[in-house]
Design an enzyme around this catalytic site. Structure first.
Site, PDB file in Angstrom:
ATOM      1  N   ARG A  79       0.861  -1.192   0.000  1.00 31.12           N
ATOM      2  CA  ARG A  79       0.000   0.000   0.000  1.00 31.12           C
ATOM      3  C   ARG A  79       0.894   1.238   0.000  1.00 31.12           C
ATOM      4  O   ARG A  79       1.680   1.431   0.926  1.00 31.12           O
ATOM      5  CB  ARG A  79      -0.904  -0.014   1.239  1.00 31.12           C
ATOM      6  CG  ARG A  79      -1.723   1.242   1.358  1.00 31.12           C
ATOM      7  CD  ARG A  79      -2.700   1.245   2.537  1.00 31.12           C
ATOM      8  NE  ARG A  79      -3.337   2.535   2.560  1.00 31.12           N
ATOM      9  CZ  ARG A  79      -3.381   3.359   3.591  1.00 31.12           C
ATOM     10  NH1 ARG A  79      -2.878   2.991   4.764  1.00 31.12           N
ATOM     11  NH2 ARG A  79      -3.958   4.532   3.480  1.00 31.12           N
ATOM     12  N   HIS A 122      -2.977  10.922   0.794  1.00 35.03           N
ATOM     13  CA  HIS A 122      -2.424  10.707   2.135  1.00 35.03           C
ATOM     14  C   HIS A 122      -1.783  12.033   2.560  1.00 35.03           C
ATOM     15  O   HIS A 122      -0.574  12.121   2.767  1.00 35.03           O
ATOM     16  CB  HIS A 122      -1.433   9.548   2.121  1.00 35.03           C
ATOM     17  CG  HIS A 122      -1.171   8.932   3.468  1.00 35.03           C
ATOM     18  ND1 HIS A 122      -1.318   7.595   3.738  1.00 35.03           N
ATOM     19  CD2 HIS A 122      -0.759   9.478   4.636  1.00 35.03           C
ATOM     20  CE1 HIS A 122      -0.995   7.337   4.996  1.00 35.03           C
ATOM     21  NE2 HIS A 122      -0.654   8.472   5.575  1.00 35.03           N
ATOM     22  N   GLU A 167      -7.485   8.419   6.330  1.00 35.20           N
ATOM     23  CA  GLU A 167      -7.742   9.032   7.634  1.00 35.20           C
ATOM     24  C   GLU A 167      -8.295  10.458   7.551  1.00 35.20           C
ATOM     25  O   GLU A 167      -7.652  11.412   8.011  1.00 35.20           O
ATOM     26  CB  GLU A 167      -6.470   9.021   8.487  1.00 35.20           C
ATOM     27  CG  GLU A 167      -5.904   7.630   8.698  1.00 35.20           C
ATOM     28  CD  GLU A 167      -4.704   7.602   9.655  1.00 35.20           C
ATOM     29  OE1 GLU A 167      -4.225   8.676  10.046  1.00 35.20           O
ATOM     30  OE2 GLU A 167      -4.262   6.497  10.013  1.00 35.20           O
ATOM     31  N   ASN A 303      -7.475   1.659   9.872  1.00 37.60           N
ATOM     32  CA  ASN A 303      -6.178   1.910  10.512  1.00 37.60           C
ATOM     33  C   ASN A 303      -6.412   1.889  12.005  1.00 37.60           C
ATOM     34  O   ASN A 303      -7.259   2.634  12.521  1.00 37.60           O
ATOM     35  CB  ASN A 303      -5.614   3.273  10.115  1.00 37.60           C
ATOM     36  CG  ASN A 303      -5.127   3.296   8.679  1.00 37.60           C
ATOM     37  OD1 ASN A 303      -5.221   2.293   7.960  1.00 37.60           O
ATOM     38  ND2 ASN A 303      -4.615   4.439   8.251  1.00 37.60           N
ATOM     39  N   TYR A 305      -4.506   1.731  15.889  1.00 39.27           N
ATOM     40  CA  TYR A 305      -3.299   1.793  16.717  1.00 39.27           C
ATOM     41  C   TYR A 305      -3.591   1.635  18.210  1.00 39.27           C
ATOM     42  O   TYR A 305      -2.846   0.999  18.922  1.00 39.27           O
ATOM     43  CB  TYR A 305      -2.545   3.110  16.476  1.00 39.27           C
ATOM     44  CG  TYR A 305      -1.917   3.154  15.103  1.00 39.27           C
ATOM     45  CD1 TYR A 305      -0.655   2.625  14.883  1.00 39.27           C
ATOM     46  CD2 TYR A 305      -2.616   3.673  14.014  1.00 39.27           C
ATOM     47  CE1 TYR A 305      -0.081   2.625  13.616  1.00 39.27           C
ATOM     48  CE2 TYR A 305      -2.045   3.679  12.743  1.00 39.27           C
ATOM     49  CZ  TYR A 305      -0.781   3.152  12.551  1.00 39.27           C
ATOM     50  OH  TYR A 305      -0.224   3.141  11.297  1.00 39.27           O
ATOM     51  N   GLU A 362      -3.546  -0.267   8.074  1.00 44.05           N
ATOM     52  CA  GLU A 362      -2.371   0.110   8.876  1.00 44.05           C
ATOM     53  C   GLU A 362      -2.530  -0.438  10.279  1.00 44.05           C
ATOM     54  O   GLU A 362      -3.611  -0.369  10.872  1.00 44.05           O
ATOM     55  CB  GLU A 362      -2.240   1.640   9.046  1.00 44.05           C
ATOM     56  CG  GLU A 362      -1.715   2.387   7.865  1.00 44.05           C
ATOM     57  CD  GLU A 362      -1.615   3.886   8.122  1.00 44.05           C
ATOM     58  OE1 GLU A 362      -1.411   4.294   9.292  1.00 44.05           O
ATOM     59  OE2 GLU A 362      -1.765   4.633   7.152  1.00 44.05           O
TER      60      GLU A 362
HETATM   61  O1  IFM Z   1       2.500   7.572  10.020  1.00 42.76           O
HETATM   62  C1  IFM Z   1       1.124   7.584  10.203  1.00 42.76           C
HETATM   63  C2  IFM Z   1       0.395   7.415   8.880  1.00 42.76           C
HETATM   64  O2  IFM Z   1       0.771   8.380   7.949  1.00 42.76           O
HETATM   65  C3  IFM Z   1      -1.087   7.516   9.086  1.00 42.76           C
HETATM   66  N1  IFM Z   1      -1.526   6.635  10.143  1.00 42.76           N
HETATM   67  C4  IFM Z   1      -0.807   6.633  11.375  1.00 42.76           C
HETATM   68  C5  IFM Z   1       0.680   6.485  11.131  1.00 42.76           C
HETATM   69  C6  IFM Z   1       1.440   6.492  12.467  1.00 42.76           C
HETATM   70  O3  IFM Z   1       1.194   7.672  13.146  1.00 42.76           O
END
Ligand code: IFM
Length: 453
Positions: A79, A122, A167, A303, A305, A362
């Site tokens: 990606r 992005h 995002e 995405n 985290y 992600e």
């Molecule tokens: O690096 C970023 C990415 O560009 C978008 N999502 C989160 C990642 C980590 O912060």
């Protein structure tokens, strides 16, 4: 932890992810124009240590080497994002040389047996478009559709998988409300208007992409932040629901034909009694917009985290909520490690929206890596991946149509306002020499992907 590739479906997509401004460098090459991130990162005080993406990982020149690194890892997908300012340097005039690079990249990937997954946006808006109002101005929607059209016409014969936006929450709110990201605006009503233009641009581009790409698979990537109440009190629950509206439902309900969530719209219209006074900032939505936003998707990109634990609090904090930081494990970004929140999120997205397919576009972690004797020992990152892959498996077993997983990131890169201080890569980037060094976590991935082929 026992984890094998063979536990996942045979046609699972295994990839790594990056983004143009974070890795490419070559900001003046082949007619590229400036983007809002060039302007922002060159403004004193905006990024850690004044770092910019001028050189980044020099991927524009080293892409062949980077494709070889991916092949070595054994991924079957990659990606990446296309830089809008390479394609329309002044926002209006097509620069075919800017597209040549992605042409070469796509060919190199296909030759290596790696399926390209391209993201159109992005975060690197051409500065020329920002000068006309950027995402806050409705004109950006037509500009995005033209850009999506030009890119997919050129690459559509070889790139079938397309992600419109990465995002939208981040570039809307961090770019226009808190000002931590480009273009560095601090204006909440404008940020809310940006969210709508972003989703509209996405929805209007989807049919154009389908028209240009035989057998296209089109989706969008949201960053999801599951919000959990700190306690079972009605106040904490209401706080969690408010934030869930702003983080998650605002960017998902309209994609699935439900319009903007009523409670969040009410919050934006009326404020929070005793805290924020209305009328505030409902976005301007024109007739037909919501139908366009709800263009059918082939997949929803996720995405993930971390999560947010919310406690009600009057005064000081936005939306009458403060973030509680439970004891536990945190990454170098200060993000709590909570794999169960990923499993629950996937179950929820499946239950509430039933997308045809879900992909983790992600997931990954930054840790303070140290290069020692040509290697990096990063057991915490390996564990992070293992725990989150196990969460994915649980979701798959519970019936979630999860079709793929992209590790963030292939290599350490420009982490936006954090500059080069945060490292997410499977490869360590030695910036002075541009050497890439496989970390232990990358070795783990290679072994994992080798199993079961
Ligand atoms: O690096 C970023 C990415 O560009 C978008 N999502 C989160 C990642 C980590 O912060």
């Amino acid at each position: 932890m026992h984890l094998e590739r063979a536990q996942f479906p045979g046609d699972f997509v295994w990839g790594t992810a990056t983004a143009a401004y974070q890795i490419e460098g070559a900001v003046r090459e082949d007619g590229r124009g400036p983007s809002i991130w060039d302007t922002f990162s060159h403004t004193p005080g905006k990024t850690r240590a004044g770092d910019t993406g001028d050189v980044a990982c020099d991927h524009y020149r080293r892409y062949r080497e980077d494709v070889a690194l991916m092949k070595g890892l054994g991924v079957n997908a990659y990606r990446f994002s296309v830089a809008w300012p390479r394609v329309f340097p002044d926002g209006r005039t097509l620069n075919p040389r800017g597209l040549d690079f992605y042409d070469r990249l796509a060919d190199a990937l296909l030759e290596a047996g790696i399926t390209p997954w391209a993201t159109l946006y992005h975060w690197d808006l051409p500065q020329a478009l920002q000068n006309q109002g950027g995402w806050a101005s409705r004109g950006v929607v037509d500009a995005f559709v033209r850009y999506a059209d030009a890119v997919t016409r050129r690459l559509g014969s070889r790139v079938r998988h397309w992600i419109t936006l990465n995002e939208p929450w981040v570039f809307s709110f961090l770019g226009h409300a808190t000002g931590q990201h480009a273009p560095g605006v601090r204006n909440v009503p404008r940020a809310v208007q940006v969210t709508h233009h972003a989703l509209l641009a996405h929805g209007r581009a989807v049919p154009v992409i389908r028209g240009n790409v035989p057998g296209a698979r089109v989706g969008i990537t949201n960053n999801y932040m599951p919000v959990e109440p700190f306690s079972a009190t009605p106040a904490d629950q209401a706080a969690a629901r408010r934030l869930d509206g702003v983080f998650n439902r605002w960017f998902t309900d309209p994609l699935f034909g439900r319009g903007y969530p009523e409670d969040t719209l009410r919050l934006f219209r009326l404020g929070l009694p005793g805290f924020l006074q209305g009328p505030l900032f409902p976005p301007r939505v024109l007739p037909g917009d919501l139908e366009a936003v709800a263009a059918p998707l082939d997949f929803l990109g996720v995405n993930f985290y971390t999560r947010f634990v919310a406690r009600a609090r009057r005064g000081g904090q936005p939306l009458g909520t403060e973030q509680v930081r439970p004891e536990g494990e945190y990454t170098a970004m200060g993000w709590e490690v909570v794999p169960h929140a990923l499993r629950d999120l996937l179950l929820r997205l499946h239950r509430d929206y039933a997308p045809k397919a879900l992909l983790i576009t992600e997931n990954g972690a930054a840790y303070p890596d140290v290069l020692e004797q040509n290697t990096v020992h990063d057991p915490a990152r390996t564990r992070y991946f293992q725990l989150h892959l196990a969460a994915c498996l649980e979701a798959i077993h519970a019936g979630v149509p999860l079709k793929g997983y992209f590790a963030w990131s292939l290599l350490d890169n420009f982490e936006w306002a954090e500059g080069y201080s945060k490292r997410f890569g499977l490869y360590y980037t030695d910036y002075p020499t541009q050497r890439r060094i496989l970390k232990d976590s990358g070795r783990w991935w290679r072994e994992f992907l080798r199993g079961g082929r």
